[in-house]
Design a protein around this motif. Structure first.
Motif, PDB file in Angstrom:
ATOM      1  N   LEU A  51       4.777  54.573  23.538  1.00 25.18           N
ATOM      2  CA  LEU A  51       4.430  53.489  22.628  1.00 25.18           C
ATOM      3  C   LEU A  51       2.945  53.611  22.298  1.00 25.18           C
ATOM      4  O   LEU A  51       2.085  53.299  23.131  1.00 25.18           O
ATOM      5  CB  LEU A  51       4.728  52.127  23.258  1.00 25.18           C
ATOM      6  N   PRO A  52       2.641  54.106  21.086  1.00 32.62           N
ATOM      7  CA  PRO A  52       1.230  54.314  20.710  1.00 32.62           C
ATOM      8  C   PRO A  52       0.444  53.000  20.652  1.00 32.62           C
ATOM      9  O   PRO A  52       0.982  51.960  20.262  1.00 32.62           O
ATOM     10  CB  PRO A  52       1.330  54.935  19.313  1.00 32.62           C
ATOM     11  N   GLY A  53      -0.825  53.077  21.044  1.00 30.73           N
ATOM     12  CA  GLY A  53      -1.742  51.944  20.925  1.00 30.73           C
ATOM     13  C   GLY A  53      -1.276  50.691  21.629  1.00 30.73           C
ATOM     14  O   GLY A  53      -1.351  49.597  21.070  1.00 30.73           O
ATOM     15  N   SER A  54      -0.810  50.817  22.860  1.00 31.16           N
ATOM     16  CA  SER A  54      -0.284  49.662  23.573  1.00 31.16           C
ATOM     17  C   SER A  54      -0.898  49.548  24.969  1.00 31.16           C
ATOM     18  O   SER A  54      -1.405  50.510  25.523  1.00 31.16           O
ATOM     19  CB  SER A  54       1.237  49.771  23.681  1.00 31.16           C
ATOM     20  N   ASP A  55      -0.807  48.354  25.505  1.00 31.78           N
ATOM     21  CA  ASP A  55      -1.329  48.059  26.832  1.00 31.78           C
ATOM     22  C   ASP A  55      -0.195  48.169  27.861  1.00 31.78           C
ATOM     23  O   ASP A  55       0.839  47.496  27.712  1.00 31.78           O
ATOM     24  CB  ASP A  55      -1.906  46.643  26.845  1.00 31.78           C
ATOM     25  N   PRO A  56      -0.349  48.994  28.898  1.00 32.82           N
ATOM     26  CA  PRO A  56       0.719  49.179  29.888  1.00 32.82           C
ATOM     27  C   PRO A  56       1.184  47.885  30.556  1.00 32.82           C
ATOM     28  O   PRO A  56       2.386  47.698  30.754  1.00 32.82           O
ATOM     29  CB  PRO A  56       0.103  50.130  30.917  1.00 32.82           C
ATOM     30  N   LEU A  57       0.268  46.985  30.895  1.00 34.09           N
ATOM     31  CA  LEU A  57       0.669  45.744  31.562  1.00 34.09           C
ATOM     32  C   LEU A  57       1.500  44.862  30.628  1.00 34.09           C
ATOM     33  O   LEU A  57       2.491  44.257  31.046  1.00 34.09           O
ATOM     34  CB  LEU A  57      -0.546  44.979  32.082  1.00 34.09           C
ATOM     35  N   GLY A 108      -4.186  57.237  28.020  1.00 32.56           N
ATOM     36  CA  GLY A 108      -5.184  56.980  26.985  1.00 32.56           C
ATOM     37  C   GLY A 108      -4.952  55.615  26.376  1.00 32.56           C
ATOM     38  O   GLY A 108      -4.857  54.619  27.080  1.00 32.56           O
ATOM     39  N   ASP A 109      -4.816  55.571  25.051  1.00 34.20           N
ATOM     40  CA  ASP A 109      -4.552  54.308  24.351  1.00 34.20           C
ATOM     41  C   ASP A 109      -3.063  54.031  24.222  1.00 34.20           C
ATOM     42  O   ASP A 109      -2.663  53.047  23.599  1.00 34.20           O
ATOM     43  CB  ASP A 109      -5.167  54.347  22.945  1.00 34.20           C
ATOM     44  N   ASP A 110      -2.241  54.888  24.781  1.00 31.83           N
ATOM     45  CA  ASP A 110      -0.792  54.778  24.645  1.00 31.83           C
ATOM     46  C   ASP A 110      -0.152  54.406  25.978  1.00 31.83           C
ATOM     47  O   ASP A 110      -0.791  54.454  27.021  1.00 31.83           O
ATOM     48  CB  ASP A 110      -0.207  56.108  24.155  1.00 31.83           C
ATOM     49  N   THR A 111       1.122  54.053  25.902  1.00 30.58           N
ATOM     50  CA  THR A 111       1.884  53.724  27.103  1.00 30.58           C
ATOM     51  C   THR A 111       3.168  54.537  27.107  1.00 30.58           C
ATOM     52  O   THR A 111       3.855  54.633  26.086  1.00 30.58           O
ATOM     53  CB  THR A 111       2.229  52.222  27.137  1.00 30.58           C
ATOM     54  N   THR A 112       3.492  55.108  28.263  1.00 27.77           N
ATOM     55  CA  THR A 112       4.751  55.824  28.435  1.00 27.77           C
ATOM     56  C   THR A 112       5.668  54.973  29.305  1.00 27.77           C
ATOM     57  O   THR A 112       5.252  54.455  30.333  1.00 27.77           O
ATOM     58  CB  THR A 112       4.513  57.194  29.112  1.00 27.77           C
ATOM     59  N   VAL A 113       6.912  54.827  28.857  1.00 31.51           N
ATOM     60  CA  VAL A 113       7.926  54.091  29.602  1.00 31.51           C
ATOM     61  C   VAL A 113       9.001  55.087  30.018  1.00 31.51           C
ATOM     62  O   VAL A 113       9.490  55.858  29.191  1.00 31.51           O
ATOM     63  CB  VAL A 113       8.569  52.987  28.742  1.00 31.51           C
ATOM     64  N   ARG A 114       9.341  55.055  31.297  1.00 30.06           N
ATOM     65  CA  ARG A 114      10.399  55.928  31.809  1.00 30.06           C
ATOM     66  C   ARG A 114      11.492  55.081  32.447  1.00 30.06           C
ATOM     67  O   ARG A 114      11.208  54.156  33.211  1.00 30.06           O
ATOM     68  CB  ARG A 114       9.848  56.890  32.853  1.00 30.06           C
ATOM     69  N   PHE A 115      12.722  55.438  32.134  1.00 27.80           N
ATOM     70  CA  PHE A 115      13.890  54.848  32.774  1.00 27.80           C
ATOM     71  C   PHE A 115      14.650  55.994  33.423  1.00 27.80           C
ATOM     72  O   PHE A 115      14.903  57.015  32.774  1.00 27.80           O
ATOM     73  CB  PHE A 115      14.795  54.152  31.754  1.00 27.80           C
ATOM     74  N   ALA A 116      14.997  55.846  34.680  1.00 31.85           N
ATOM     75  CA  ALA A 116      15.802  56.858  35.367  1.00 31.85           C
ATOM     76  C   ALA A 116      16.795  56.133  36.265  1.00 31.85           C
ATOM     77  O   ALA A 116      16.438  55.166  36.941  1.00 31.85           O
ATOM     78  CB  ALA A 116      14.925  57.789  36.191  1.00 31.85           C
ATOM     79  N   ALA A 117      18.041  56.595  36.232  1.00 32.39           N
ATOM     80  CA  ALA A 117      19.071  55.963  37.050  1.00 32.39           C
ATOM     81  C   ALA A 117      20.124  56.982  37.455  1.00 32.39           C
ATOM     82  O   ALA A 117      20.383  57.957  36.740  1.00 32.39           O
ATOM     83  CB  ALA A 117      19.736  54.824  36.283  1.00 32.39           C
ATOM     84  N   ASP A 118      20.712  56.728  38.609  1.00 27.88           N
ATOM     85  CA  ASP A 118      21.864  57.475  39.084  1.00 27.88           C
ATOM     86  C   ASP A 118      23.036  56.505  39.123  1.00 27.88           C
ATOM     87  O   ASP A 118      22.870  55.346  39.517  1.00 27.88           O
ATOM     88  CB  ASP A 118      21.622  58.026  40.493  1.00 27.88           C
TER      89      ASP A 118
END
Length: 160
Positions: free
Chosen positions: A10-16, A98-108
């Motif tokens: 998600l470009p230009g976003s705050d992780p919290l 940086g100025d972006d946020t990465t979101v990861r979803f992982a499931a079994d």
């Protein structure tokens, strides 16, 4: 046992801020027709117990899970405690880049139907990918960029 992993940027976003949106499970049904209902209650130790009802093919899957919120590490871990799956556990993680946020979803997951797993598990995996993608787009907006490989049909059905 099947494994599903989705990663989006998600470009230009705050992780919290992104993390706060993700942990609001009760809002998920507003972002995809696939999720029928989610109810959440907090245990005295701060652990969340959530009950889920989602569409699956011509029916419904239901389960309850124990959710652990780790705000310090921006992680949400879940483990099914009861329901239609034999096993369903995983995590959401949020990372600032940086100025972006990465979101990861992982499931079994394991539906616990050995005689039908070759037929049902791939359908369940695809449905889970579509539903998670739709939730992410609904919660975080259409500027979201999926990093993990998804085919055009997946993106078309999730509105992304």
């Amino acid at each position: 046992m099947r494994h599903v992993a989705i990663e989006a940027l998600l470009p230009g976003s705050d992780p919290l801020t992104v993390f706060e949106r993700l942990k609001d499970f009760e809002r998920y049904p507003a972002h995809t027709d696939a999720v029928r209902e989610v109810t959440v209650r907090t245990e005295p130790d701060g652990t969340l117990l959530s009950e889920w009802s989602v569409n699956f093919r011509n029916g419904e899957l239901r389960w309850s899970e124990r959710d652990t919120v780790d705000t310090e590490n921006l992680a949400l871990r879940f483990e099914q405690v009861d329901g239609d799956f034999e096993r369903f556990d995983g995590a959401w993680t949020v990372l600032g880049t940086g100025d972006d946020t990465t979101v990861r979803f992982a499931a079994d997951f394991d539906l616990g139907m050995p005689s039908l797993e070759r037929i049902i598990d791939p359908i369940a995996e695809r449905t889970l990918r579509e539903n998670i993608s739709a939730i992410l787009v609904g919660l975080l907006g259409d500027t979201l960029v999926f990093v993990t490989a998804m085919d055009a049909d997946d993106l078309q059905t999730t509105g992304g």
